[in-house]
Design a protein around this motif. Structure first.
Motif, mmCIF file in Angstrom:
data_model
loop_
_atom_site.group_PDB
_atom_site.id
_atom_site.type_symbol
_atom_site.label_atom_id
_atom_site.label_comp_id
_atom_site.label_asym_id
_atom_site.label_seq_id
_atom_site.Cartn_x
_atom_site.Cartn_y
_atom_site.Cartn_z
ATOM 1 N N ASN A 61 27.549 85.574 25.519
ATOM 2 C CA ASN A 61 28.386 86.411 26.258
ATOM 3 C C ASN A 61 28.699 86.151 27.579
ATOM 4 O OD1 ASN A 61 28.852 88.146 23.884
ATOM 5 N ND2 ASN A 61 27.214 89.317 24.413
ATOM 6 N N PHE A 62 29.006 84.901 27.840
ATOM 7 C CA PHE A 62 29.369 84.346 29.379
ATOM 8 C C PHE A 62 30.480 84.833 29.855
ATOM 9 C CE2 PHE A 62 26.039 81.526 28.107
ATOM 10 C CZ PHE A 62 25.618 80.431 28.619
ATOM 11 N N THR A 63 30.318 84.833 31.240
ATOM 12 C CA THR A 63 31.424 85.487 31.825
ATOM 13 C C THR A 63 32.192 84.412 32.991
ATOM 14 O OG1 THR A 63 30.457 87.647 32.000
ATOM 15 C CG2 THR A 63 32.284 87.221 33.731
ATOM 16 N N ILE A 64 33.450 84.394 32.970
ATOM 17 C CA ILE A 64 34.169 83.297 33.776
ATOM 18 C C ILE A 64 33.727 83.305 35.550
ATOM 19 C CG2 ILE A 64 36.503 82.507 34.869
ATOM 20 C CD1 ILE A 64 37.692 83.260 32.093
ATOM 21 N N TYR A 65 33.205 82.241 36.074
ATOM 22 C CA TYR A 65 33.162 82.069 37.225
ATOM 23 C C TYR A 65 34.500 81.541 38.228
ATOM 24 C CZ TYR A 65 31.166 80.308 41.543
ATOM 25 O OH TYR A 65 30.934 80.009 42.981
ATOM 26 N N GLU A 66 35.213 80.702 37.512
ATOM 27 C CA GLU A 66 36.369 80.240 37.993
ATOM 28 C C GLU A 66 37.145 79.788 36.855
ATOM 29 O OE1 GLU A 66 35.798 77.624 41.112
ATOM 30 O OE2 GLU A 66 34.974 76.124 40.123
ATOM 31 N N PRO A 67 38.520 79.808 36.913
ATOM 32 C CA PRO A 67 39.179 80.601 38.090
ATOM 33 C C PRO A 67 39.374 82.137 38.059
ATOM 34 C CG PRO A 67 40.713 79.772 36.506
ATOM 35 C CD PRO A 67 39.427 79.400 36.111
ATOM 36 N N TYR A 68 39.364 82.883 36.634
ATOM 37 C CA TYR A 68 39.336 84.364 36.786
ATOM 38 C C TYR A 68 38.079 84.945 36.796
ATOM 39 C CZ TYR A 68 44.009 82.699 35.427
ATOM 40 O OH TYR A 68 45.340 81.934 35.411
ATOM 41 N N ASN A 69 37.472 84.882 37.870
ATOM 42 C CA ASN A 69 36.265 85.499 38.082
ATOM 43 C C ASN A 69 35.786 86.989 37.388
ATOM 44 O OD1 ASN A 69 33.932 86.511 40.648
ATOM 45 N ND2 ASN A 69 33.562 85.039 39.042
ATOM 46 N N GLY A 70 35.006 87.096 36.520
ATOM 47 C CA GLY A 70 34.854 88.371 36.031
ATOM 48 C C GLY A 70 35.337 88.673 34.588
ATOM 49 N N LEU A 71 36.357 87.579 34.129
ATOM 50 C CA LEU A 71 36.717 87.881 32.696
ATOM 51 C C LEU A 71 35.800 87.390 31.746
ATOM 52 C CD1 LEU A 71 40.632 86.908 32.910
ATOM 53 C CD2 LEU A 71 39.533 89.342 32.902
ATOM 54 N N LYS A 72 35.822 87.693 30.463
ATOM 55 C CA LYS A 72 35.055 87.193 29.435
ATOM 56 C C LYS A 72 35.388 85.851 29.105
ATOM 57 C CE LYS A 72 33.487 88.037 24.710
ATOM 58 N NZ LYS A 72 33.727 88.906 23.455
ATOM 59 N N ALA A 73 34.402 84.860 28.949
ATOM 60 C CA ALA A 73 34.830 83.453 28.642
ATOM 61 C C ALA A 73 35.611 83.256 27.299
ATOM 62 C CB ALA A 73 33.407 82.692 28.641
ATOM 63 N N PHE A 74 36.402 82.491 27.287
ATOM 64 C CA PHE A 74 37.321 82.337 26.169
ATOM 65 C C PHE A 74 36.736 81.538 25.182
ATOM 66 C CE2 PHE A 74 40.298 82.868 29.731
ATOM 67 C CZ PHE A 74 40.889 83.891 29.211
ATOM 68 N N GLN A 75 35.731 80.889 25.145
ATOM 69 C CA GLN A 75 34.752 80.190 24.190
ATOM 70 C C GLN A 75 33.469 80.776 24.010
ATOM 71 O OE1 GLN A 75 36.169 78.126 22.034
ATOM 72 N NE2 GLN A 75 38.175 77.629 23.062
ATOM 73 N N GLN A 76 32.691 80.886 22.805
ATOM 74 C CA GLN A 76 31.461 81.324 22.954
ATOM 75 C C GLN A 76 30.488 80.215 23.267
ATOM 76 O OE1 GLN A 76 30.536 83.415 19.057
ATOM 77 N NE2 GLN A 76 32.598 83.939 18.921
ATOM 78 N N THR A 77 29.408 80.584 23.832
ATOM 79 C CA THR A 77 28.391 79.898 24.174
ATOM 80 C C THR A 77 27.038 80.527 23.872
ATOM 81 O OG1 THR A 77 29.675 78.898 26.051
ATOM 82 C CG2 THR A 77 27.415 78.379 26.122
ATOM 83 N N GLU A 78 25.841 79.677 23.092
ATOM 84 C CA GLU A 78 24.834 80.309 22.994
ATOM 85 C C GLU A 78 23.839 79.322 23.543
ATOM 86 O OE1 GLU A 78 24.691 81.182 18.692
ATOM 87 O OE2 GLU A 78 25.875 82.763 18.860
ATOM 88 N N VAL A 79 22.847 79.703 24.097
ATOM 89 C CA VAL A 79 21.564 78.934 24.567
ATOM 90 C C VAL A 79 20.549 79.652 24.305
ATOM 91 C CG1 VAL A 79 20.835 77.795 26.788
ATOM 92 C CG2 VAL A 79 23.369 78.422 26.520
ATOM 93 N N SER A 80 19.400 78.749 23.765
ATOM 94 C CA SER A 80 18.044 79.154 23.410
ATOM 95 C C SER A 80 17.093 78.255 24.519
ATOM 96 C CB SER A 80 17.623 78.847 22.026
ATOM 97 O OG SER A 80 18.580 79.586 21.495
ATOM 98 N N VAL A 81 15.805 78.912 24.443
ATOM 99 C CA VAL A 81 14.876 78.238 25.379
ATOM 100 C C VAL A 81 13.571 78.222 24.606
ATOM 101 C CG1 VAL A 81 13.550 78.186 27.527
ATOM 102 C CG2 VAL A 81 15.700 79.106 27.536
ATOM 103 N N LEU A 82 12.941 77.261 24.648
ATOM 104 C CA LEU A 82 11.579 76.631 23.819
ATOM 105 C C LEU A 82 10.604 76.161 24.777
ATOM 106 C CD1 LEU A 82 12.823 75.111 20.452
ATOM 107 C CD2 LEU A 82 12.560 77.558 21.105
ATOM 108 N N TYR A 83 9.351 76.113 24.612
ATOM 109 C CA TYR A 83 8.226 75.505 25.529
ATOM 110 C C TYR A 83 7.242 75.090 24.758
ATOM 111 C CZ TYR A 83 5.428 79.548 25.695
ATOM 112 O OH TYR A 83 4.461 80.596 25.235
ATOM 113 N N ASP A 84 6.661 74.183 25.186
ATOM 114 C CA ASP A 84 5.261 73.826 24.531
ATOM 115 C C ASP A 84 4.551 73.410 25.870
ATOM 116 O OD1 ASP A 84 5.787 71.209 25.290
ATOM 117 O OD2 ASP A 84 6.283 70.727 23.383
ATOM 118 N N ASP A 85 3.262 72.715 25.617
ATOM 119 C CA ASP A 85 2.161 72.665 26.680
ATOM 120 C C ASP A 85 2.794 71.290 27.649
ATOM 121 O OD1 ASP A 85 0.346 74.463 26.119
ATOM 122 O OD2 ASP A 85 -0.811 73.209 24.683
ATOM 123 N N PHE A 86 3.731 70.771 27.344
ATOM 124 C CA PHE A 86 4.265 69.705 28.266
ATOM 125 C C PHE A 86 5.572 69.623 28.744
ATOM 126 C CE2 PHE A 86 1.367 68.112 24.798
ATOM 127 C CZ PHE A 86 0.318 67.288 25.490
#
Length: 811
Positions: A61-86
């Protein structure tokens, strides 16, 4: 005209109701994402095919930074974060309904967010302090960029060693990142809490969206980030890496037929101390492969300041830039007593060799930040004895003259992070030259304080300089600015005092002290698109300057600036300035206590830059100025076409022409009279840049620059005590000049392994100085082509060795 004004006003009102009037309060929340521990090996292949990715938390659920600040992004984006000991791992699925339209231009490393390419970025603030963070960016073409950002100052020369890969399918594209802990600094806390944000650039729309909403009307990007939780039981690793190099040179110098060759080697070392400090050391440094300076024929009384290109002095030096008292080009620069070689000549003697640069023995820097936000930096560099060689042309005897003895350079800095993206710093620079018992010491403080809403700020600098030669010379500087930094209406007021003997120039750069100046500015910004514009900024500024001693008037200026970007992504601007009062120049006469009366000057400029996404774009700039004394006026224009032949090949050509009629300047001093001359001054700069990317890790750049400056005197004057000029005929053989300089810099870079590279370089330079101007351009080309040339061919191999990788491999 009235109808146009009414239409514009209605467009502005409607645009602000439709766009600027949207309620952003609901978006101003701090979002959270949890990282989960990876229980299987993560292959960085751009596919996200490990099972653990499907079990992870999602940032969407990304939000536009520019040019239309505050509108919902027109394309979907999904990000995940993993980690290990390195390492920490970032996986991003960037959906696109038109995957064939994704831009994928290749380019040089650290430039991926400036390419004609889609891009994905992650921003990490490992101390979550609102001041310091790291940006890691990958373009859709696979080009990496890493940037260290401190208090809204970015350092693109900072390089981390990390891995990334991109992939494409029918749903869009994928980014995978592996950022080793050795590239980060963080606390020993069992449970880590980091600031984090993600951004996505869709280049065909020039749309930037972020996961945690960033309000453009509010100051501070990292203060509007989200939170990363879940990383637990991770210890900061021993950060130890080596970067040995070997290089070989073949040089041909102007006027000689033979070739000089040499081979050298050395090493850079990075050692992590405690949990967040890094010691950088360069042993037997080699800076022969940096880009040539854009030299000019300097006619001013001030030293020319050139940019720093040596990576050791550009990477990770943000702490040492506090208070503006460090200019790294002083280290390895022109010897302090360079001119004494010529002043000491005896009968039949000539200067055979006189190095323009001192040779650096080694340099080291230690920097980091404690868990409480206190940053500490220490820098040291040493240069060895530098000698000029003087030849007796009759006897053949040679003698050496010391132009600068062994010199030690030190910098110590403390920088405390404060709430609300604020900080306060204390820095000291010291230069010590034992051979002539010279010491220079500058101590300064800098602060930047902001309120909780990031709407107002107060900043300042205080500095004290001390130079110990035969006697002690003291000087000081104070600077204070109060600003409104958020909202549509912004502005600031400032005041600056530099005492007569304030001198930071042994390790810093200041054109001229002895000044009391002040000013104010009013800025109006429109962040939301309206009418046919995406944004608009207008600025009105007033400044006034006096000497500190004696306290007499120097200059006054009113300046107006406006810039905009329209819906076709054309960016343009208009600048205007005017000096409402006659002033005095106390530096151009080159004699202490004298002054030159300066006129009212009106200066106008227009500039434009089209959409770089197009195959062809033409940057342009035009300016004109007029003075009401001595019939002075001038103009300048520049054009810079850029052609993108493919996603691999880009050419940029730049032509700049400047002509000044009756340019007035210092000519000579005979011990009693100061002579000024009126001259026609023409400056032409011609630059061609060719950039070809073989792959995301292999890049060729060629840059050729031809610089011409010529002038011819048409009238001479004697400077009177009141600052006015009186015509004179005592100058009979004027020294006119025609200066030609031509450079070619070619670099091929291949990043053959993480942190490792092979660089091949060819540098060519030719220089010509004539007594009379040559007005025909192609005659200048012919002259410089036939002039003696310097050529340097070199190859350099650097190999990155990480202790953690060796340890992991052994285990």
């Amino acid at each position: 005209m009235k109808r146009w004004i009414l239409l514009f006003s209605l467009s502005f009102i409607v645009g602000n109701i439709a766009l600027g009037g949207r309620n952003k309060d609901s978006l101003r929340i701090t979002r959270e994402i949890y990282a989960i521990r990876a229980t299987e090996h993560i292959y960085i292949n751009g596919r996200l095919d490990e099972n653990v990715w499907g079990k992870s938390d999602f940032a969407n659920n990304f939000t536009i930074y520019e040019p239309y600040n505050g509108l919902k992004a027109f394309q979907q984006t999904e990000v995940s974060v993993l980690y290990d000991d390195f390492a920490i791992y970032i996986g991003a699925r960037l959906y696109d309904t038109s995957p064939d339209s994704i831009f994928r231009e290749l380019g040089q490393r650290d430039n991926s967010d400036r390419l004609r390419s889609d891009a994905f970025s992650v921003y990490l603030s490992t101390y979550n302090d609102g001041v310091n963070y790291l940006q890691f960016t990958v373009s859709a073409s696979g080009v990496q960029t890493d940037i260290k950002i401190t208090s809204n100052q970015s350092d693109r020369n900072w390089n981390a060693v990390w891995e990334s890969a991109v992939g494409f399918d029918s749903l869009g594209w994928i980014v995978e990142m592996k950022i080793p802990y050795s590239a980060l600094r963080f606390s020993k806390n069992i449970n880590q809490v980091w600031g984090i944000n993600f951004s996505r650039l869709i280049k065909r729309k020039n749309e930037v969206s972020t996961w945690n909403f960033v309000d453009k009307t509010q100051a501070g990007f990292i203060t509007q980030s989200g939170i990363l939780k879940g990383i637990s039981g991770v210890k900061p690793p021993l950060r130890l890496s080596f970067l040995p190099y070997i290089s070989g040179y073949v040089d041909q110098y102007a006027g000689t037929k033979g070739l000089d060759s040499r081979v050298s080697g050395g090493m850079d070392l990075k050692l992590g101390l405690a949990q967040s400090f890094t010691l950088d050391v360069t042993l037997i440094p080699d800076f022969g492969q940096v880009r040539s300076d854009d030299k000019v024929l300097n006619l001013t009384p001030f030293e020319v300041k050139y940019d720093e290109a040596r990576q050791f002095f550009t990477e990770g030096t943000e702490l040492f830039g506090k208070a503006g008292i460090f200019y790294s080009r002083r280290i390895g620069g022109t010897p302090a007593f360079y001119d004494t070689a010529y002043d000491s000549l005896k009968t039949n003697e000539i200067v055979d060799k006189n190095p323009l640069e001192t040779k650096m023995v080694n340099a080291s820097k230690l920097s980091g930040r404690f868990a409480n936000g206190l940053g500490f930096g220490f820098f040291n560099a040493m240069t060895e004895n530098t000698y000029a060689e003087i030849l007796d042309t009759v006897s053949g005897n040679r003698r050496k003259l010391l132009t600068q003895g062994f010199t030690n350079y030190n910098i110590t800095v403390l920088d405390q992070n404060l709430p609300n993206n604020s900080y306060v710093s204390l820095i000291n620079t010291n230069v010590y030259r034992p051979v002539d018992s010279f010491t220079s010491n500058v101590t300064a403080t800098e602060f930047n304080l902001k309120n909780k809403k990031q709407s107002f700020g107060i900043s300042g600098v205080g500095a004290l300089s001390q130079r110990f030669i035969d006697s002690v010379q003291h000087g000081f500087k104070t600077n204070l600015s109060i600003s409104k930094i958020s909202g549509n209406i912004q502005g600031y007021i400032w005041a600056n005092i530099e005492s007569e003997h304030y001198n930071p120039n042994d390790l810093g750069y200041l054109r001229s002290p002895n000044e009391i100046s002040s000013g104010a500015a009013l800025v109006y910004k429109v962040f939301e698109p309206f009418w046919k514009l995406l944004n608009l900024e207008a600025r009105l500024e007033f400044s006034n300057s006096r000497l500190y001693n004696p306290k007499v008037f120097q200059s006054q200026e009113i300046e107006f600036q406006a810039k905009f970007t329209n819906t076709n992504n054309f960016t343009g601007g208009f600048n205007a300035s005017y000096n409402p009062r006659y002033g005095y120049d106390y530096y151009e006469p080159r004699v202490e206590g004298r002054k030159f009366l300066t006129p009212h000057v009106l200066w106008l400029q227009w500039w434009g830059s089209p959409d770089y996404r197009k195959t062809f774009a033409l940057d342009h700039r035009f300016s004109f100025w007029y003075a009401d004394m001595y019939n002075q006026k001038g103009y300048m224009y520049s054009i810079s076409p850029r052609i993108r032949f493919s996603d691999k090949l880009l050419t940029i050509y730049s032509w700049a022409y400047q002509s000044e009629r009756n340019n007035i300047g210092y000519y000579d001093y005979d011990g009693s009279n100061i002579f000024f001359g009126s001259r026609k001054l023409v400056t032409i700069t011609n630059t061609l840049s060719i950039q070809f990317a073989f792959t995301a890790k292999s890049f060729l750049s060629i840059r050729a620059r031809h610089y011409i400056r010529h002038f011819k005197y048409n009238e001479f004057f004697t400077l009177k005590n009141d600052g006015l000029l009186e015509q004179t005929n005592s100058i009979t053989n004027p020294e006119n000049r025609n200066y030609n300089l031509f450079n070619i810099d070619m670099f091929y870079q291949w990043h053959f392994a993480p942190g490792s590279e092979l660089v091949f370089a060819w540098k060519n330079q030719a220089e010509e100085l004539l007594d009379n101007p040559q007005y025909r351009y192609f005659k200048n080309i012919e002259g410089i082509w036939n002039s003696p040339q310097n050529n340097s061919f070199s190859i350099k191999i650097l190999y990155y060795i990480d202790y953690q990788m060796i340890r992991k491999f052994k285990s």
